[in-house]
Structures are given as structure tokens and as C-alpha cells.
Design an enzyme around this catalytic site. Sequence first.
Site, PDB file in Angstrom:
ATOM      1  N   ARG A  90     -17.432  31.537  13.017  1.00  0.00           N
ATOM      2  CA  ARG A  90     -17.625  32.985  13.137  1.00  0.00           C
ATOM      3  C   ARG A  90     -16.713  33.709  12.144  1.00  0.00           C
ATOM      4  O   ARG A  90     -17.087  34.725  11.566  1.00  0.00           O
ATOM      5  CB  ARG A  90     -17.326  33.435  14.566  1.00  0.00           C
ATOM      6  CG  ARG A  90     -18.339  32.872  15.563  1.00  0.00           C
ATOM      7  CD  ARG A  90     -17.976  33.213  16.989  1.00  0.00           C
ATOM      8  NE  ARG A  90     -18.947  32.679  17.934  1.00  0.00           N
ATOM      9  CZ  ARG A  90     -18.866  31.470  18.498  1.00  0.00           C
ATOM     10  NH1 ARG A  90     -17.863  30.655  18.194  1.00  0.00           N
ATOM     11  NH2 ARG A  90     -19.787  31.078  19.357  1.00  0.00           N
ATOM     12  N   ASP A 150     -19.309  33.291  26.630  1.00  0.00           N
ATOM     13  CA  ASP A 150     -18.635  31.990  26.786  1.00  0.00           C
ATOM     14  C   ASP A 150     -18.281  31.731  28.254  1.00  0.00           C
ATOM     15  O   ASP A 150     -18.369  30.604  28.743  1.00  0.00           O
ATOM     16  CB  ASP A 150     -17.351  31.946  25.956  1.00  0.00           C
ATOM     17  CG  ASP A 150     -17.524  32.608  24.605  1.00  0.00           C
ATOM     18  OD1 ASP A 150     -17.911  33.804  24.582  1.00  0.00           O
ATOM     19  OD2 ASP A 150     -17.293  31.962  23.583  1.00  0.00           O
ATOM     20  N   ARG A 153     -21.237  30.620  29.919  1.00  0.00           N
ATOM     21  CA  ARG A 153     -21.494  29.206  29.595  1.00  0.00           C
ATOM     22  C   ARG A 153     -20.623  28.310  30.464  1.00  0.00           C
ATOM     23  O   ARG A 153     -21.092  27.284  30.981  1.00  0.00           O
ATOM     24  CB  ARG A 153     -21.178  28.939  28.116  1.00  0.00           C
ATOM     25  CG  ARG A 153     -22.232  29.492  27.174  1.00  0.00           C
ATOM     26  CD  ARG A 153     -21.834  29.354  25.699  1.00  0.00           C
ATOM     27  NE  ARG A 153     -22.931  29.776  24.837  1.00  0.00           N
ATOM     28  CZ  ARG A 153     -22.782  30.275  23.615  1.00  0.00           C
ATOM     29  NH1 ARG A 153     -21.565  30.450  23.101  1.00  0.00           N
ATOM     30  NH2 ARG A 153     -23.829  30.612  22.895  1.00  0.00           N
ATOM     31  N   HIS A 177     -13.413  34.999  20.854  1.00  0.00           N
ATOM     32  CA  HIS A 177     -14.769  34.473  21.060  1.00  0.00           C
ATOM     33  C   HIS A 177     -15.013  33.600  19.831  1.00  0.00           C
ATOM     34  O   HIS A 177     -15.499  34.052  18.802  1.00  0.00           O
ATOM     35  CB  HIS A 177     -15.789  35.615  21.137  1.00  0.00           C
ATOM     36  CG  HIS A 177     -17.200  35.143  20.937  1.00  0.00           C
ATOM     37  ND1 HIS A 177     -17.816  34.256  21.773  1.00  0.00           N
ATOM     38  CD2 HIS A 177     -18.118  35.427  19.959  1.00  0.00           C
ATOM     39  CE1 HIS A 177     -19.045  34.014  21.343  1.00  0.00           C
ATOM     40  NE2 HIS A 177     -19.249  34.712  20.237  1.00  0.00           N
TER      41      HIS A 177
HETATM   42  P1  NAD Z   1     -30.108  38.631  12.061  1.00  0.00           P
HETATM   43  O1  NAD Z   1     -29.912  38.296  10.629  1.00  0.00           O
HETATM   44  O2  NAD Z   1     -31.310  38.090  12.776  1.00  0.00           O
HETATM   45  O3  NAD Z   1     -30.133  40.224  12.235  1.00  0.00           O
HETATM   46  C1  NAD Z   1     -29.218  41.071  11.645  1.00  0.00           C
HETATM   47  C2  NAD Z   1     -29.894  42.410  11.467  1.00  0.00           C
HETATM   48  O4  NAD Z   1     -28.907  43.339  10.991  1.00  0.00           O
HETATM   49  C3  NAD Z   1     -31.033  42.385  10.441  1.00  0.00           C
HETATM   50  O5  NAD Z   1     -32.207  42.894  11.024  1.00  0.00           O
HETATM   51  C4  NAD Z   1     -30.528  43.300   9.325  1.00  0.00           C
HETATM   52  O6  NAD Z   1     -31.545  44.022   8.678  1.00  0.00           O
HETATM   53  C5  NAD Z   1     -29.569  44.209  10.090  1.00  0.00           C
HETATM   54  N1  NAD Z   1     -28.586  44.876   9.251  1.00  0.00           N
HETATM   55  C6  NAD Z   1     -27.857  44.352   8.239  1.00  0.00           C
HETATM   56  N2  NAD Z   1     -27.074  45.311   7.711  1.00  0.00           N
HETATM   57  C7  NAD Z   1     -27.296  46.441   8.400  1.00  0.00           C
HETATM   58  C8  NAD Z   1     -26.797  47.763   8.324  1.00  0.00           C
HETATM   59  N3  NAD Z   1     -25.881  48.104   7.421  1.00  0.00           N
HETATM   60  N4  NAD Z   1     -27.267  48.670   9.195  1.00  0.00           N
HETATM   61  C9  NAD Z   1     -28.203  48.343  10.119  1.00  0.00           C
HETATM   62  N5  NAD Z   1     -28.721  47.108  10.215  1.00  0.00           N
HETATM   63  C10 NAD Z   1     -28.274  46.176   9.378  1.00  0.00           C
HETATM   64  O7  NAD Z   1     -28.778  38.182  12.806  1.00  0.00           O
HETATM   65  P2  NAD Z   1     -28.616  37.939  14.390  1.00  0.00           P
HETATM   66  O8  NAD Z   1     -28.918  36.511  14.694  1.00  0.00           O
HETATM   67  O9  NAD Z   1     -29.328  39.021  15.101  1.00  0.00           O
HETATM   68  O10 NAD Z   1     -27.037  38.109  14.544  1.00  0.00           O
HETATM   69  C11 NAD Z   1     -26.448  39.389  14.436  1.00  0.00           C
HETATM   70  C12 NAD Z   1     -24.950  39.291  14.646  1.00  0.00           C
HETATM   71  O11 NAD Z   1     -24.671  38.955  16.002  1.00  0.00           O
HETATM   72  C13 NAD Z   1     -24.275  38.192  13.788  1.00  0.00           C
HETATM   73  O12 NAD Z   1     -23.050  38.654  13.300  1.00  0.00           O
HETATM   74  C14 NAD Z   1     -24.058  37.070  14.806  1.00  0.00           C
HETATM   75  O13 NAD Z   1     -23.010  36.208  14.436  1.00  0.00           O
HETATM   76  C15 NAD Z   1     -23.726  37.889  16.027  1.00  0.00           C
HETATM   77  N6  NAD Z   1     -23.795  37.187  17.306  1.00  0.00           N
HETATM   78  C16 NAD Z   1     -22.824  37.471  18.197  1.00  0.00           C
HETATM   79  C17 NAD Z   1     -22.774  36.846  19.403  1.00  0.00           C
HETATM   80  C18 NAD Z   1     -21.642  37.141  20.342  1.00  0.00           C
HETATM   81  O14 NAD Z   1     -21.458  36.462  21.365  1.00  0.00           O
HETATM   82  N7  NAD Z   1     -20.841  38.147  20.055  1.00  0.00           N
HETATM   83  C19 NAD Z   1     -23.775  35.921  19.763  1.00  0.00           C
HETATM   84  C20 NAD Z   1     -24.802  35.667  18.854  1.00  0.00           C
HETATM   85  C21 NAD Z   1     -24.795  36.303  17.607  1.00  0.00           C
END
Ligand code: NAD
Length: 315
Positions: A90, A150, A153, A177
Site C-alpha cells: 500500500r 482488517d 477479516r 492498515h
Molecule cells: P480503480 O482504479 O478501480 O478506481 C480508481 C478511480 O479513481 C478511477 O475510476 C479513476 O478514474 C478515479 N480517479 C483517479 N483520479 C481521480 C481524481 N483526481 N478525481 C476523481 N477520481 C479520480 O481503483 P480501486 O480498486 O477502486 O481502488 C481505489 C483506492 O482504494 C486505491 O487506492 C486502493 O488501494 C484503495 N483501497 C483501499 C482499501 C482500504 O481498506 N482502505 C481497500 C481496497 C482498496
Amino acid sequence: MKIDHRKAAVIGCGNVGASIAFRFLQQGLFTRLVLLDANRDKAEGEAMDLRDGLPYGAAMEISAGDYDDLTDCALAVITAGTNQKPGETRLDLIGKNTEILRSVLKEVTARNFGGILLVVSNPVDVLTYAAWRLSGYPRERVMGSGTVLDTGRLKQLLGAELEVDSRNIHAFIIGEHGDSELAVWSEANVSGLDLEDFCRVRGQTLGAENRERLYREVRDSAYQIIERKGATYYGIAMAVGRIAEAIVKDERAVLPVSAVLDGQYGMNGLALSLPSIVGRKGLQEILEMPLSSGERAALSASAEQMREAIESLKL
Ligand code: NAD
């Protein structure tokens, strides 16, 4: 502008944002939901798809929008950003996602947004701290999804191991996380019955080796899922739905969200995932739970990693 407590925005409609929106639709928590994405077509497509489910969900207005729609939102969930590719941590996402967060917050803070910012993009603890610093909002209005996922999980795995409903397990994953997170075994219990007592009563054992195995499974779960399907999104959508529920219903629920510390455990200048009271005002209190000396050391080591990552950002 007056806040509509039943209006939310999801910023970033990729795997995670779209799954969260779908969860919100199922929960019927909100009456208005606005979807924003750098790719407007994506936000519009997701809104159209979700609206098709409305006859089988709760009444709700779902639309693709822009930052002007945020002004009366009670909650803005930030999922914009790149996700982990197989083998990436991450923390590897830090540079790119901080820049995306900066651009998002520039727009948010230019409006009169008075609601709660809930950061989901990774690395979530670092970005929660960055969101607090960059927005200038009070601590209570900025939080991250933290280790709610987590912790879920751990509950799920422990429930299966002990053959008991995972909702009766009270055990926390805290710290980052991410790879330096820790399980607080010293305070784990099953509906108030100390974990060891519970095992003894049922003639079960959960030795150090098994605990370590369960902890590793939790910690490495995202890697395992990403290796198989490329991304994780259902679990986090459920976790964010739970946090949103605590906010909308003003539950004052105890959830391990990512919180900007204000002297807890003698620490400042970072955000960590710790059990906190969450309600309509946001993050109402970070609970300083008692820890064993080993857990305390692990929490300090996790905090050190977060500090280093934050320093590298030059906020
Ligand atoms: P993804 O690539 O499917 O989606 C990301 C989206 O963000 C895309 O649609 C993109 O167009 C948009 N985006 C990019 N820049 C932008 C901006 N400036 N303004 C608005 N939209 C914008 O990715 P994902 O799988 O949906 O993951 C998103 C984030 O969530 C990642 O950083 C991932 O690591 C995180 N995540 C966090 C957790 C958690 O527990 N916190 C769990 C899973 C994923």
C-alpha cells in the site's frame, strides 16, 4: 449551507467507489447519493446502473455530479486513486495517490463542505493524515476507513476457527492498515468472555502459533485476493457501509477507523487505525486501549513507519 444528513458523495468510482455506492443503495441509509470521478462517463455509467436497482432497494436519488454538489453532503468518501498491483504494498502508492488526494481536496475545500471526509484510498493512514493537514478541517471531521476491514477479516477467521458467529468476536487489528498492523490479542474476547476462557470452556486451544497464522492471514489477505482477482472491493464496501451507518444514525459505535492522533499513546503528527467512537459529528473520541508490552512495541514500530512515510510527503 445546511447539511443534509442523508446525502453522501463518493469521489472516485472505480472498483471500490462503485462497490461502496452499491452498498449504500442496499443499506437505504441515504436519500441522495452523488458520484464523482475524473472520468465523468464512468460516474454516469455507475449512476445509471445503480438507478436500475432502485425499484428493488430504498427510495434514493443517485446521480453523477461535480464538486458543487458536495456543499450540503454529510459525508464525502474518497476512493480516488490507483490501487495495488500484484506484489505492490500500500505504501508503494503513496506518491501518486497523495497527488490525486491533493487535487481532490483543492476542489472540496474551495466549496463550503461542512460534512465528514472519509478517506479510503491507500495508504489510508498516511492519506488520512494528509487529508487533515491539507483540508485544515478539525480532527473530528476527517477519518480513514482504517482497519475496520482488517478487523472484520480477523473476526471472520477467528469465528471460523472457534466455530462461533464472527459477530460475537470482539478483537481489533490496529496500527497501519497495511504490513505493520497488529492484532490486539490481549483484549480479544467472545461476547465479553476472555478469549482464553472461551477456549477453555469449550475445550479448544488457540496457541501462539495459531494466533500468528491467523494474524498473517489477515495481514496478507489483500495480497492473496489481488493475486487472484486483481483488486479488493466487496469487503471494503461492507466496512465503509458500517462506518457510514454509525455516522448517519449517530450510533457512537466503536470502530477502528484511521484517526489523526492528538497525544494518544504519547503520539502526535500522524494518523493510525485505533478503536474510536464514531457518530454524526464524525470521530468523537480515540480510545486508548490497554496493550501488552509486546503490542505496545508493535504499535510504536507501526507508528514509526507511518511517520517516515508522512515525512517523505513534505506536506
Ligand atoms: P480503480 O482504479 O478501480 O478506481 C480508481 C478511480 O479513481 C478511477 O475510476 C479513476 O478514474 C478515479 N480517479 C483517479 N483520479 C481521480 C481524481 N483526481 N478525481 C476523481 N477520481 C479520480 O481503483 P480501486 O480498486 O477502486 O481502488 C481505489 C483506492 O482504494 C486505491 O487506492 C486502493 O488501494 C484503495 N483501497 C483501499 C482499501 C482500504 O481498506 N482502505 C481497500 C481496497 C482498496
